[in-house]
Every structure is written in C-alpha cells, then in structure tokens.
Design a protein around this motif. Structure first.
Motif, PDB file in Angstrom:
ATOM      1  N   UNK A  53      26.728  43.098  43.782  1.00 34.91           N
ATOM      2  CA  UNK A  53      28.038  42.973  44.411  1.00 34.91           C
ATOM      3  C   UNK A  53      29.005  42.323  43.434  1.00 34.91           C
ATOM      4  N   UNK A  54      30.190  42.891  43.309  1.00 35.86           N
ATOM      5  CA  UNK A  54      31.199  42.323  42.425  1.00 35.86           C
ATOM      6  C   UNK A  54      32.086  41.380  43.217  1.00 35.86           C
ATOM      7  N   UNK A  55      32.418  40.205  42.651  1.00 37.23           N
ATOM      8  CA  UNK A  55      33.171  39.213  43.407  1.00 37.23           C
ATOM      9  C   UNK A  55      34.666  39.441  43.413  1.00 37.23           C
ATOM     10  N   UNK A  56      35.165  40.433  42.673  1.00 35.59           N
ATOM     11  CA  UNK A  56      36.606  40.582  42.504  1.00 35.59           C
ATOM     12  C   UNK A  56      37.118  41.870  43.124  1.00 35.59           C
ATOM     13  N   UNK A  79      30.644  37.160  48.397  1.00 33.92           N
ATOM     14  CA  UNK A  79      31.728  37.762  49.177  1.00 33.92           C
ATOM     15  C   UNK A  79      32.685  36.724  49.736  1.00 33.92           C
ATOM     16  N   UNK A  80      32.187  35.508  49.984  1.00 36.85           N
ATOM     17  CA  UNK A  80      32.998  34.480  50.650  1.00 36.85           C
ATOM     18  C   UNK A  80      33.205  33.249  49.770  1.00 36.85           C
ATOM     19  N   UNK A  81      33.021  33.392  48.486  1.00 36.17           N
ATOM     20  CA  UNK A  81      33.058  32.249  47.570  1.00 36.17           C
ATOM     21  C   UNK A  81      34.406  31.531  47.618  1.00 36.17           C
ATOM     22  N   UNK A  82      34.329  30.207  47.682  1.00 31.39           N
ATOM     23  CA  UNK A  82      35.513  29.376  47.532  1.00 31.39           C
ATOM     24  C   UNK A  82      36.452  29.320  48.717  1.00 31.39           C
ATOM     25  N   UNK A  83      36.054  29.853  49.864  1.00 30.20           N
ATOM     26  CA  UNK A  83      36.981  29.905  51.001  1.00 30.20           C
ATOM     27  C   UNK A  83      36.881  28.695  51.917  1.00 30.20           C
ATOM     28  N   UNK A  84      35.657  28.195  52.167  1.00 26.59           N
ATOM     29  CA  UNK A  84      35.463  27.085  53.097  1.00 26.59           C
ATOM     30  C   UNK A  84      34.221  26.293  52.720  1.00 26.59           C
ATOM     31  N   UNK A 135      30.808  23.420  44.833  1.00 27.85           N
ATOM     32  CA  UNK A 135      30.617  24.870  44.845  1.00 27.85           C
ATOM     33  C   UNK A 135      29.172  25.224  45.169  1.00 27.85           C
ATOM     34  N   UNK A 136      28.246  24.486  44.587  1.00 24.45           N
ATOM     35  CA  UNK A 136      26.840  24.742  44.858  1.00 24.45           C
ATOM     36  C   UNK A 136      26.479  24.468  46.300  1.00 24.45           C
ATOM     37  N   UNK A 137      27.050  23.404  46.866  1.00 26.73           N
ATOM     38  CA  UNK A 137      26.768  23.093  48.272  1.00 26.73           C
ATOM     39  C   UNK A 137      27.310  24.192  49.191  1.00 26.73           C
ATOM     40  N   UNK A 138      28.496  24.692  48.880  1.00 28.75           N
ATOM     41  CA  UNK A 138      29.071  25.746  49.717  1.00 28.75           C
ATOM     42  C   UNK A 138      28.275  27.046  49.591  1.00 28.75           C
ATOM     43  N   UNK A 139      27.825  27.361  48.386  1.00 29.07           N
ATOM     44  CA  UNK A 139      26.997  28.551  48.181  1.00 29.07           C
ATOM     45  C   UNK A 139      25.676  28.407  48.933  1.00 29.07           C
ATOM     46  N   UNK A 140      25.066  27.221  48.832  1.00 29.97           N
ATOM     47  CA  UNK A 140      23.804  26.986  49.538  1.00 29.97           C
ATOM     48  C   UNK A 140      23.999  27.102  51.045  1.00 29.97           C
ATOM     49  N   UNK A 141      25.122  26.590  51.552  1.00 28.23           N
ATOM     50  CA  UNK A 141      25.380  26.662  52.990  1.00 28.23           C
ATOM     51  C   UNK A 141      25.489  28.114  53.448  1.00 28.23           C
ATOM     52  N   UNK A 142      26.188  28.944  52.682  1.00 26.25           N
ATOM     53  CA  UNK A 142      26.316  30.353  53.054  1.00 26.25           C
ATOM     54  C   UNK A 142      24.960  31.063  52.992  1.00 26.25           C
TER      55      UNK A 142
END
Length: 221
Positions: free
Chosen positions: A4-7, A133-138, A83-90
């Motif tokens: 998946x591409x992030x952009x 897909x949802x990086x950096x939003x919440x 950033x790592x915590x948010x990625x882990x949460x998702x």
C-alpha cells in the motif's frame, strides 16, 4: 508485507492489501459496535503490539510469524515515539476487528482471507496496511472517542481488508469514504481557504483598478 502506498489521493479509498477485487463484508454497524466495545487497556502503551499480533495469528489459524515479519512489525510498532505509539494503536485496533467472529463469519471476509493465504496472512496484511492508510491523523484513543473517527477507522479497515460494507457498491463506498476521510477534508478545507484568498486578492485588485480609473477620469475634467 503490504504494498500500500501512503501518498494516494486523499479522496480515494485506501488500497486493498488483498489480491483481487473487494467483496461484501459485514454491515458497517458490526464494526462500529465492535469498536465501541474495545477495552481501554488494549491501547495501553505498555502492550507489546508485535506480541499481540503474533499471538492472534497463531490463535486464528496456527500462523507462526517468521523472523522477517517479527522484525518488520517490531520496527513499525515500536512505542518509543508518538508516531510509533499511534501506529501500534492502529495495528492493535485492526487486530481487535479481525478477532471478531462476526466479521470472520461473513462469506466475503472468508473469501478475502483465502485470497490473502489464510486468516493469519489476512491479519498481517491488514495490520501492516491500516496504519499506513491513517498515519498521522489521530492518537490511538481518539479513534474510539467519537462516531466520526470510528466510522473513518471502520471504513479504512474494510478497504485495506479487501471488503466493502454490506449494502454498498464500490461507488457508494468510495463516496462515503470521501465524506469521512480526515485527510481529504483537510485538503478540501485548505483548497477552500486558498480559493477565498484568491477571491479576496482579485476583489482588491479590481477595486484598486476602479479607483485608478476614477481618479484618471476626475483628473481629465
């Protein structure tokens, strides 16, 4: 790992991490209910996300993560940074959804899992793709705090899992995604602000031009 591409354009559904077209998943309400029942301690920063994903893969169909996958997840889901915590949460929220028997029992979900090489492989693809897909939003807990973020999360999950909500075709699912996508709404807001600024600048230039013309006409009398 996911390709998946992030952009991608913000109004477009996140790419499926599963080969083949999207199939009908459960009603959106099933995922929303599952998210409202998510235990708060799942998103505790001390939860080891890689271990949780690995344990679930084994529980689902006996999939044992190889060292490459373990290293990949450890690198992506390390909780040492925001950033790592948010990625882990998702990733953990994706795991919570995959673990739901009401989701896995839907024929479309079973088909998507088969196309991913099994339920464990499906889990890994989704866990890898959803944070992109949802990086950096919440932050993690913010995805569960209100109806809008929960729907955005649920729709993104279905999209990367190779599914669409029951009762929706691809066009309707895409339109609904554009309506709830935080990234897309931010782009639209920025574009509207730019258009308003250009309109103000144009009005100012026109007013200045009219003033010059009026002054020139007065001077000619």
């Amino acid at each position: 790992m996911s390709d998946v591409t992030p952009d991608e354009p913000t109004g477009r559904l996140p790419s499926s991490a599963v080969p083949g077209g999207r199939t009908d998943g459960p009603p959106l309400a099933v995922l929303l209910h599952r998210l409202t029942s998510c235990p708060a301690d799942l998103l505790d920063p001390h939860v080891h996300a890689t271990a949780a994903v690995a344990d679930l893969a084994v529980a689902l169909d006996g999939t044992v993560l190889d060292p490459a996958w373990l290293r990949h997840l450890d690198e992506r889901l390390a909780a040492g940074t925001p950033e790592g915590r948010d990625t882990a949460a998702l990733a953990l929220l994706a795991s919570w959804l995959v673990a739901d028997p009401a989701l896995r029992g839907v024929p479309g979900a079973q088909d998507a899992a088969a196309r991913a090489g099994g339920t464990g492989g499906w889990l890994l693809r989704v866990v890898d793709a959803l944070p992109r897909a949802l990086a950096g939003l919440r932050t993690g807990p913010a995805w569960l705090a209100q109806d809008g973020p929960r729907e955005e999360l649920a729709r993104a999950f279905l999209a990367v899992a190779g599914l669409r909500p029951a009762g929706e075709d691809d066009d309707l699912a895409a339109d609904a995604w554009a309506a709830v996508s935080t990234a897309h709404q931010r782009v639209l807001t920025a574009q509207m602000a730019q258009e308003q600024e250009r309109a103000r600048e144009l009005a100012a230039r026109l007013a200045e031009q009219r003033a010059k013309e009026a002054a020139a006409q007065y001077a000619s009398y």
